[in-house]
Design a protein around this motif. Structure first.
Motif, mmCIF file in Angstrom:
data_model
loop_
_atom_site.group_PDB
_atom_site.id
_atom_site.type_symbol
_atom_site.label_atom_id
_atom_site.label_comp_id
_atom_site.label_asym_id
_atom_site.label_seq_id
_atom_site.Cartn_x
_atom_site.Cartn_y
_atom_site.Cartn_z
ATOM 1 N N GLU A 224 0.809 -1.227 0.000
ATOM 2 C CA GLU A 224 0.000 0.000 0.000
ATOM 3 C C GLU A 224 0.841 1.277 0.000
ATOM 4 N N SER A 227 0.741 3.038 -3.160
ATOM 5 C CA SER A 227 -0.539 3.532 -3.666
ATOM 6 C C SER A 227 -0.755 4.980 -3.261
ATOM 7 N N GLY A 232 -4.536 3.391 1.134
ATOM 8 C CA GLY A 232 -3.118 3.022 1.158
ATOM 9 C C GLY A 232 -2.372 3.784 2.245
ATOM 10 N N ALA A 252 -2.112 -1.000 -9.468
ATOM 11 C CA ALA A 252 -3.321 -0.487 -8.821
ATOM 12 C C ALA A 252 -4.457 -0.549 -9.829
ATOM 13 N N VAL A 258 -5.328 -2.923 -4.937
ATOM 14 C CA VAL A 258 -3.929 -2.971 -5.389
ATOM 15 C C VAL A 258 -3.393 -4.397 -5.259
#
Ligand code: ADP
Ligand code: MG
Length: 445
Positions: A224, A227, A232, A252, A258
């Protein structure tokens, strides 16, 4: 006073900014802590705290501490230059009504001159004294001269953009005024628009007995952190102090989730649709998880090897002014909608909390756009307010696209106007400024 520590060049490099000094360029704080007055840009008079990693905007005022920041933009690239350019563009772009006024004026002026000349000729031919003939001709000119038409339109466009910006709405083009006066409804994105968009990880439910909670958070955050999505950020924040791993082949999928490869494992993190698409169907949900959704929290799943291993409960705060703002819009006879990529239970719960009548959930970016197309094909005109990459197509499609000031650059690029202070109440002021709003106000007097 300014000096440059790393580079002699006063453009890019590291810049030291002392209290009371204007921040000269855009940048990211490397060290130091201070409160900064950004009212020049956002109109918000409360100082904003800046620490390592915060973005600072050229033109704002450093109030209390020393900040060392890395310059990220200069000259035309800065936020301030962008705003100046947007305002200039807005003032230069002629709205349809102004073009129409110019066309009318183009015919009207010569016609009036001819009529005036004919009047003088008519009086002279009928034996009137020269002075009388000229006076009559000039009277025709004075009465018919359409300068009010030619002058009033650009003036009113200027007034509208200036008044809107004082209310925290930055308008990118004159057409927005006309479109705002025809609105029949307002559509809000959920995450980052109705909610403040700074969610936190509230709970982690581990479904796989072979791993512990910390490890699950570490794995999720490793992916994350790549992201840009607020979910995230929430998961990455929760992993502070934990070990993070290298991830390859990060991908993503906007509005879904994701994925990334870690230790040879392909890990998926996202909503139920994303799980189903990657063969990790979410079959039975336990009652606790459903309860979180009913409370308006976002539930995100993590899976690998076709099995859901953990569930993350992410909670965001509804903007304090959202309920009142929605109420005001409904009072103006506008239909209200919420549209989100999140699941139905969560979206419905947020809609209920702020009094929005229509909730559309599990919408991908293209669906958001289609919903707007559909309403507009049925004769409606909507304002779409959003902040994310996933809102960009809808912001372009709507009669008026309104990006949140805290939103992504692409949202701001796609929109017709920006809510600089992120205050939903500004929407009401903005719509009231439009000709229709003025009419309604005049009628209610
Ligand atoms: P909204 O329309 O409310 O702004 P999005 O379309 O951005 O929401 O996201 C929709 C859903 O997709 C989220 O509720 C979440 O379940 C999932 N999702 C999106 N991005 C991520 C991410 N980075 N990590 C996990 N889940 C995500
Ligand atoms: Mg959003």
């Amino acid at each position: 006073m300014s000096f440059y520590t790393l580079h002699d060049c006063p453009i890019f490099g590291v810049h030291l900014n002392i209290p009371g000094e204007k921040v000269p360029l855009d940048g990211v704080v490397i060290s130091g802590e201070s409160e900064v007055d950004e009212s020049l840009i956002t109109g918000e008079s409360r100082p904003v705290m800046k620490t390592s990693g915060s973005r600072i905007i050229g033109g704002s005022m450093n109030l209390y501490g020393t900040l060392i920041f890395e310059v990220t933009a200069t000259g035309k690239e800065t936020v301030l230059s962008g705003i100046i350019k947007a305002v200039e563009d807005a003032q230069n772009k002629k709205p349809h009504i102004q073009r129409l006024a110019d066309r009318i004026v183009g015919v009207f002026v010569p016609a009036v001159l001819i009529i005036s000349a004919l009047t003088v000729a008519f009086y002279l031919l009928n034996g009137a004294p020269v002075q009388r003939a000229l006076m009559t001709g000039i009277s025709v000119l004075v009465i018919a001269c359409p300068c009010s038409l030619g002058l009033a339109t650009p003036l009113s466009v200027l007034m509208f953009t200036t008044m809107a910006s004082s209310k925290g709405v930055l308008i990118k083009g004159g057409d927005v005024i006309e479109n705002a006066s025809r609105l029949t409804g307002v559509i809000f994105d959920k995450t980052g628009t109705i909610t403040i968009g700074r969610p936190v990880l509230k709970e982690v439910v581990v479904l796989d007995n072979n791993i512990n909670k910390e490890h699950v958070i570490s794995l999720a955050a490793s992916i994350e952190r790549l992201s840009e999505h607020s979910i995230g950020h929430a998961i990455t924040e929760a992993a502070k102090g934990l070990e993070l791993f290298n991830v390859s082949e990060f991908r993503a999928t906007t509005g879904k989730g994701v994925e990334g490869t870690l230790d040879g494992k392909r890990i998926f993190i996202g909503n139920r649709i994303f799980m189903n698409e990657n063969n990790s169907g979410v079959t039975s949900l336990n009652e606790d998880i459903l309860q979180f959704e009913r409370n308006g929290d976002t539930v995100v799943y993590m899976a690998w090897d076709k099995t859901v291993r953990a569930v993350f409960i992410i909670s965001d705060i509804i903007r304090s002014e959202a309920l009142e703002a929605v109420d005001k819009l409904k009072g103006m006879d506008l239909e209200t909608f919420i549209i989100s990529g999140d699941n139905k239970t969560t979206t419905d719960s947020i809609a209920l909390a702020v009094g929005i009548n229509n909730a559309i959930s599990e919408a991908l970016p293209v669906n958001k756009k289609e919903v707007i197309e559909d309403i507009q094909n049925r004769g409606g005109n909507v304002l779409m307010a959003g902040d994310g990459i996933n809102d960009a197509p809808a912001l372009t499609e709507a009669s008026v696209g309104m990006a949140m000031g805290r939103g992504t650059d692409i949202a701001m690029e796609s929109a017709d106007a920006v809510l600089v202070r992120n205050d939903l109440k500004s929407l009401e002021f903005f719509i009231q400024l439009s000709p229709q709003g003025q009419w309604q106000q005049a009628l209610s007097l």
